[in-house]
Scaffold this active site. Structure first.
Site, mmCIF file in Angstrom:
data_model
loop_
_atom_site.group_PDB
_atom_site.id
_atom_site.type_symbol
_atom_site.label_atom_id
_atom_site.label_comp_id
_atom_site.label_asym_id
_atom_site.label_seq_id
_atom_site.Cartn_x
_atom_site.Cartn_y
_atom_site.Cartn_z
ATOM 1 N N HIS A 228 -7.254 -8.118 3.019
ATOM 2 C CA HIS A 228 -5.987 -7.546 2.547
ATOM 3 C C HIS A 228 -5.123 -8.657 1.964
ATOM 4 O O HIS A 228 -4.968 -9.713 2.568
ATOM 5 C CB HIS A 228 -5.236 -6.888 3.716
ATOM 6 C CG HIS A 228 -3.897 -6.371 3.312
ATOM 7 N ND1 HIS A 228 -3.732 -5.168 2.677
ATOM 8 C CD2 HIS A 228 -2.656 -6.918 3.412
ATOM 9 C CE1 HIS A 228 -2.449 -4.978 2.420
ATOM 10 N NE2 HIS A 228 -1.778 -6.025 2.855
ATOM 11 N N LYS B 237 -2.559 0.003 9.169
ATOM 12 C CA LYS B 237 -3.448 0.590 8.157
ATOM 13 C C LYS B 237 -4.803 -0.106 8.149
ATOM 14 O O LYS B 237 -5.851 0.534 8.028
ATOM 15 C CB LYS B 237 -2.782 0.508 6.779
ATOM 16 C CG LYS B 237 -1.633 1.508 6.640
ATOM 17 C CD LYS B 237 -0.892 1.368 5.338
ATOM 18 C CE LYS B 237 -0.002 0.154 5.327
ATOM 19 N NZ LYS B 237 1.062 0.100 4.366
HETATM 20 N N1 URA Z 1 3.058 -3.729 2.587
HETATM 21 C C1 URA Z 1 2.931 -2.780 3.536
HETATM 22 O O1 URA Z 1 1.928 -2.092 3.609
HETATM 23 N N2 URA Z 1 3.942 -2.626 4.424
HETATM 24 C C2 URA Z 1 5.066 -3.358 4.399
HETATM 25 O O2 URA Z 1 5.930 -3.183 5.221
HETATM 26 C C3 URA Z 1 5.187 -4.337 3.389
HETATM 27 C C4 URA Z 1 4.155 -4.504 2.497
#
Ligand code: URA
Length: 433
Positions: A82, A187
């Site tokens: 990520h 996530k």
């Molecule tokens: N990206 C995300 O998925 N969440 C955040 O809070 C900031 C960047």
């Protein structure tokens, strides 16, 4: 339990218990807690923070607010990557095929671009026919067949974050490290991989403006990952200038193809070799960085990684002829060269400004509903440390709508050129684990 009591507790610097965090996330996800109370809580967290335990519990609750993807039917150790986002960041599209060609399954859910940063899905969709909304079953089948799939995030994943992020966006509560860390990690953890490699960027084109903040965010995310049983590592990388030379969807895909053909920009390749070698170690393919880098470089030299990208494109319905013949990508009406007005060395290059110029040409979205023009964008001809003569081309602008004086001036303003020699800044500062 009453939400008002929890808000008051956090406002006064208290610690939230596991049960209280569960109550808050479960209640908010199921519309039992209203936006105005959650807004107050988010602001209290911004001021008072969360300790490590609270952050882990919050992440775990958010992760369990929706579907958790089960990738156990994919053989091997799955490593997800990520990036916290930046300008010209097409790393996943180079790194994915390289790592997959080393027989590490890459089952990746990516996002779309918003504002000055691009999104992997938008870049991929510049290939005609390619789709990113694939069922979970087909996603798993594809990874088992060709080791690589890059698709959109399932709508059922982490609904708590979907609601909280939308609220944070309009209540000035985005820039808070425990909230960012729990949002990203919930996530990633729900996406089902066994290990996670984070690329935490700092600089004017990144979410974190300083290296110090990037390191705190990285450490917070590593602690969350480890507490929840996942090998999590992070690169700290510089986003004070765009990554590679291309900014804009199909222009970036062409740069990905160039890189996989062995003639891409050095910084992009270096980031992929460094990130990829950590991923191969996380996947237990080797325990040695030098061996890992060689394995990855071999995938480029043999064109294995390029073939892997082509296979993925075909599997996802895309016209794979574009990978072997990138000249097929639609051309813009005009390519305008922006020439230097002085001689010297490029001292700095404002990534944020250049990302915004590409967005304003139609290459990105101001709001989620905007449609985009995949063909437009910028290709930088000079980057930090380069020597520039007066009239040398700094940037080529690919446009279907001309170039206003305002945008042209913004490109000029993005470059700082001085007489003294300038050293190139480090691309990767640290690998944290
Ligand atoms: N990206 C995300 O998925 N969440 C955040 O809070 C900031 C960047």
């Amino acid at each position: 339990m009453y939400m008002v009591d929890l808000i008051q507790k956090k406002r006064d610097g208290g610690l939230l218990s596991d049960e209280e965090i569960h109550f808050m996330i479960e209640g908010y996800t199921h519309n039992k807690i209203p936006d105005y109370q959650m807004s107050a809580m988010l602001m209290a967290i911004c001021f008072q923070g969360l300790n490590q335990h609270e952050t882990v519990v919050l992440t775990n609750e958010m992760m369990h607010s929706g579907e958790i993807i089960d990738l156990s039917s994919i053989e091997g150790i799955k490593v997800d990557k990520h990036s916290t986002g930046g300008v010209g960041d097409k790393t996943s599209l180079v790194l994915g095929p390289m790592v997959a060609s080393c027989h590490v399954p890459v089952a990746k859910m990516s996002g779309r671009g918003l504002g000055h940063t691009g999104g992997t899905l938008d870049k991929l969709e510049s290939i005609p026919g390619l789709h990113v909304d694939i069922s979970k079953e087909d996603f798993i089948k594809q990874v088992n067949a060709c080791h690589l799939a890059i698709i959109g995030q399932s709508g059922e994943l982490v609904p708590a974050d979907k609601k909280m992020y939308a609220l944070r966006d309009v209540t000035a509560t985005v820039s808070c490290i425990p909230l960012i860390a729990s949002s990203i990690m919930s996530k990633k953890l729900a996406s089902g991989s066994d290990a996670i490699l984070l690329d935490v960027k700092y600089g004017d084109g990144a979410f974190m403006k300083t290296k110090e903040y990037a390191k705190i965010l990285a450490q917070t995310m590593i602690d969350i990952g480890k507490s929840l049983g996942k090998d999590t590592r992070a690169l700290i990388s510089n986003m004070n200038e765009p990554l590679g030379n291309a900014i804009g969807n199909s222009l970036e895909i062409k740069e990905v193809i160039d890189t996989l053909n062995g003639h891409g920009p050095k910084d992009l390749l270096e980031l992929c070799l460094t990130a990829g070698s950590q991923m191969l170690i996380q996947a237990q393919m080797t325990d040695n960085v030098i061996t890992a880098r060689k394995m990855l470089q071999d995938t480029i030299d043999s064109k294995e990684a390029l073939r892997c990208l082509q296979t993925m494109v075909k599997a996802q319905g895309g016209d794979d002829a574009y990978i072997t013949h990138p000249e097929l990508f639609p051309k813009t009406k005009e390519v305008i060269s922006i020439r230097s007005q002085q001689t010297g060395y490029v001292k700095s290059l404002n990534a944020l400004t250049l990302g915004l110029v590409s967005m304003k040409l139609g290459g990105g979205r101001m709001v989620k509903e905007d449609s985009i023009d995949h063909s437009v964008g910028l290709v930088l001809q000079k980057k930090i440390g380069d020597y520039v003569k007066k009239d040398d081309v700094l940037v080529k602008v690919y446009t279907n709508t001309g170039l206003t004086k305002e945008l042209k001036n913004q490109i000029y303003d993005a470059y700082e050129i001085i007489n003294e020699y300038v050293c190139q800044p480090p691309l990767i500062d640290e690998i944290m684990k």
